[in-house]
Scaffold this motif. Structure first.
Motif, short mmCIF file in Angstrom:
data_model
loop_
_atom_site.label_atom_id
_atom_site.label_comp_id
_atom_site.label_asym_id
_atom_site.label_seq_id
_atom_site.Cartn_x
_atom_site.Cartn_y
_atom_site.Cartn_z
N ASN A 181 1.46 7.47 2.49
CA ASN A 181 0.46 6.95 3.96
C ASN A 181 0.33 7.83 4.09
O ASN A 181 -0.80 8.18 5.39
CB ASN A 181 1.13 6.57 4.37
CG ASN A 181 2.65 6.81 4.90
OD1 ASN A 181 2.53 7.63 4.77
ND2 ASN A 181 3.45 5.78 5.90
N LYS A 204 7.11 -10.96 -1.74
CA LYS A 204 6.77 -9.52 -1.19
C LYS A 204 7.23 -8.47 -2.99
O LYS A 204 6.62 -8.02 -3.15
CB LYS A 204 7.30 -8.56 -0.16
CG LYS A 204 6.18 -6.94 -0.56
CD LYS A 204 6.64 -5.95 1.21
CE LYS A 204 6.09 -4.54 0.46
NZ LYS A 204 6.53 -4.41 1.82
N SER A 227 -0.57 -8.15 4.83
CA SER A 227 -0.28 -6.93 5.07
C SER A 227 0.76 -7.01 3.74
O SER A 227 1.12 -6.36 3.03
CB SER A 227 1.26 -7.83 6.18
OG SER A 227 1.96 -8.25 6.55
N SER A 257 0.39 -3.55 0.91
CA SER A 257 2.01 -2.66 1.13
C SER A 257 1.69 -2.50 -0.89
O SER A 257 1.61 -2.57 -1.67
CB SER A 257 3.09 -3.61 0.83
OG SER A 257 4.19 -3.33 0.65
N ASN A 258 2.26 -0.87 -0.13
CA ASN A 258 1.85 -0.32 -1.50
C ASN A 258 2.96 -0.57 -2.66
O ASN A 258 3.61 -0.41 -3.45
CB ASN A 258 1.52 1.31 -1.58
CG ASN A 258 2.67 1.81 -0.42
OD1 ASN A 258 3.91 1.32 -0.18
ND2 ASN A 258 2.62 3.28 -0.34
N SER A 259 4.54 -1.55 -1.75
CA SER A 259 5.37 -1.69 -2.49
C SER A 259 5.96 -3.08 -3.37
O SER A 259 6.59 -3.76 -3.50
CB SER A 259 6.77 -0.98 -1.89
OG SER A 259 6.51 -1.81 -0.38
N SER A 260 4.70 -3.97 -2.44
CA SER A 260 3.98 -5.29 -3.01
C SER A 260 3.97 -5.37 -4.97
O SER A 260 4.20 -5.06 -5.20
CB SER A 260 3.37 -5.74 -2.64
OG SER A 260 3.05 -7.35 -3.07
N HIS A 277 -4.30 -0.31 -1.93
CA HIS A 277 -3.32 -1.22 -2.67
C HIS A 277 -2.81 -2.60 -3.34
O HIS A 277 -1.50 -2.37 -3.57
CB HIS A 277 -1.71 -0.43 -1.25
CG HIS A 277 -1.65 0.88 -0.95
ND1 HIS A 277 -1.52 2.18 -1.75
CD2 HIS A 277 -1.63 1.31 0.68
CE1 HIS A 277 -1.78 3.17 -1.17
NE2 HIS A 277 -1.71 2.60 0.01
#
Length: 553
Positions: free
Chosen positions: A97, A419, A441, A445-448, A476
């Motif tokens: 980010n 997620k 959201s 997210s870049n971790s989804s 993302h």
């Protein structure tokens, strides 16, 4: 092509130089190249998470103009400097980010080991296949440890420990928590160091203790600063001999810092651990979460016994443990963010307390997930349910909300599970705009892990679709299949979807199902055009009664 690791760029943070001078420094052979504009240039900046440069975006356009390295870098990212160049930046997700979203054209996720790759690693690492099978079975028996094996270096740590223990070189209880695994690994490394470099069968406890504490101080100081790599100056600041540390390889085991506001000499262990919990909860990026788990694990007498002379006496462990357990449960009941309460459950696991998790597991075992329908769970029990699901042996490939409770409240409580799943079935669950807001959201997210989302037969309307579209246009977003069958969508919602997919050149969406909605001619036309857009990856569109596919030119 110019590879430029941040760990080397960090060493030049005090210097002012032009882009050409920077490249000449790392690649002297290119001095004969007069004009970069004559070539297709690829700059690879490796390890953004290791960057110690202040990334302040100040404008610079001339490749011969001198500036600090961070100014050169940020102007390359913005396209002000050498706009024809292609940039590739590697990073752990937590640091990504730092790059403004509008500067990102494409995001590629390189994930860790899959479950089959974890097994493959152990079979290749351990030559004795019978022993390798034993190790795999043991790792699978501890879900939290097996999940961590997606990190390749943790596989190496686990293999190093279990090869010695299960290979009968040593005896003792096989590690089941992170603290136990790291502690056994530290012991392995200390013994290996003494045998290899000092020809000693047993290490000198005092010398070892001093070395480990110095390494611990180094690790924790850099952790608080957000630094993931160490330089010689960092070692010297902690009084560590650079030559000596080269023979030490291990994990920080004991750090007591004044920053916590308490010290063992001034307060009891319970106060100290409560302060550590508070400190970790205050951290915005979770950089102290893993440290907290390890610290709490070390407060147990059973783990201190493993370290023998390396640990000081800390008083009554049983008394400290129960007080700390109750304090952590109190914090869980305060309903912190999902990431925070999941880490708090990991903390309870390190303290060998499973009471909250067992409460929820009882519900699941008595009749499966459907028994939860209509059950009034407390906030702490909802948190425990999330923890059980994320750490269970069940596959998280698909999350189906109808198995629990077809309500928006249930979706919001179980959002971390959504997620972490590749597919989410949210069909006919009475979802509203608020669901679209939180799902947006997740998509951003870049971790989804979410790749497929079914929202059919929910009254989302155009307002909800607009909120969801904000997630779809995020670089993302990695969603590939989206179904919104019969969701009361009109031209306005179709326009929002079309705009989002056009603006996100890195969109992965290849299938969109909008059957059962009420789009007019303009809505159908906007979305149909995406199938002809070479910059859009959409391949299949279900709309009205039609199935439209990409036109091959």
């Amino acid at each position: 092509m110019f590879p430029l690791p941040f760990r080397e760029l960090n060493l030049m943070k005090q210097r002012n130089l032009s882009l050409m001078e920077l490249l000449h420094h790392f690649f002297p052979e290119m001095r004969k190249l007069e004009l970069l504009d004559s070539y297709t240039v690829v700059l690879i900046f490796d390890g953004l998470d290791e960057c110690r440069l202040p990334l302040k975006f100040q404008r610079l356009c001339d490749v011969t103009e001198s500036a600090s390295v961070d100014v050169l870098l940020t102007n390359l990212i913005k396209g002000n400097l050498l706009p024809s160049a292609l940039l590739w930046i590697t990073s752990r997700p937590g640091a990504a980010n730092q790059i403004p979203p509008e500067c990102v054209d494409l995001v590629t996720e390189v994930r860790g080991f899959s479950d089959p790759q974890k097994e493959e690693y152990f079979r290749k690492r351990i030559s004795d296949q019978s022993l390798a099978n034993k190790i795999i079975t043991r790792m699978k028996s501890s879900r939290s440890l097996y999940i961590m094996c997606h990190i390749p270096v943790f596989c190496w740590i686990s293999a190093t420990v279990l090869e010695r223990m299960l290979g009968q070189a040593e005896s003792g209880e096989v590690p089941r928590t992170l603290t136990q695994m790291f502690t056994h690994f530290l012991i392995c490394q200390i013994k290996h160091k003494d045998r290899k470099y000092h020809q000693k069968c047993d290490p000198d406890p005092q010398q070892t203790k001093e070395s480990i504490l110095a390494l611990g101080k180094l690790a924790f100081q850099q952790l608080e600063k957000g630094n993931l790599i160490f330089y010689e100056e960092d070692l010297r600041e902690c009084g560590i001999d650079v030559g000596e540390v080269a023979v030490y390889s291990g994990v920080c085991t004991q750090i007591f810092r004044e920053e916590f506001g308490l010290h063992l000499g001034k307060s009891n262990m319970s106060d100290f651990l409560r302060s550590a919990v508070d400190k970790a909860l205050q951290s915005e990026n979770g950089h102290l979460d893993l440290f907290l788990r390890f610290l709490l694990g070390l407060s147990l007498e059973s783990n201190q016994t493993l370290l023998r002379g390396l640990m000081p006496q800390t008083g009554s462990s049983s008394h400290s443990k129960q007080e700390t357990v109750e304090y952590i449960k109190e914090k869980i009941r305060e309903n912190p963010s999902p990431e925070k309460y999941i880490n708090l459950f990991h903390c309870l696991n390190e303290l060998n307390d499973h009471s909250l998790v067992q409460e929820v597991q009882t519900y699941l075992n008595r009749g499966g997930e459907r028994r939860l329908r209509g059950t009034r769970l407390s906030p702490a029990q909802w948190s425990a349910l999330v923890f059980v699901l994320l750490n269970s042996d069940q596959d998280l490939d698909e999350f189906n909300l109808s198995k629990y409770d077809q309500s928006e409240e249930c979706l919001l409580k179980l959002l971390p599970v959504v997620k972490a799943s590749r597919k989410a079935e949210l069909w006919e669950c009475n979802l509203t705009e608020e669901s679209c807001r939180v799902l947006s959201s997740v998509l951003s997210s870049n971790s989804s892990s979410l790749r497929e989302l079914n929202l059919g037969k929910n009254n989302l309307q155009d307002s909800g679709v607009k909120l969801l579209s904000a997630g779809l246009e995020n670089p993302h977003c990695t969603l590939e299949i989206l179904s919104m069958y019969n969701c009361s969508i009109t031209d306005e919602g179709c326009a929002a979807l079309a705009s989002a997919l056009r603006s996100n050149s890195s969109s992965h969406l290849r299938e969109l199902n909008l059957k059962g909605n009420n789009p007019g001619e303009s809505g159908v036309k906007l979305l149909s055009y995406l199938l002809k857009d070479p910059h859009c990856k959409l391949e299949t569109l279900y709309i009205k009664k039609h199935k439209l596919t990409r036109t091959v030119v």
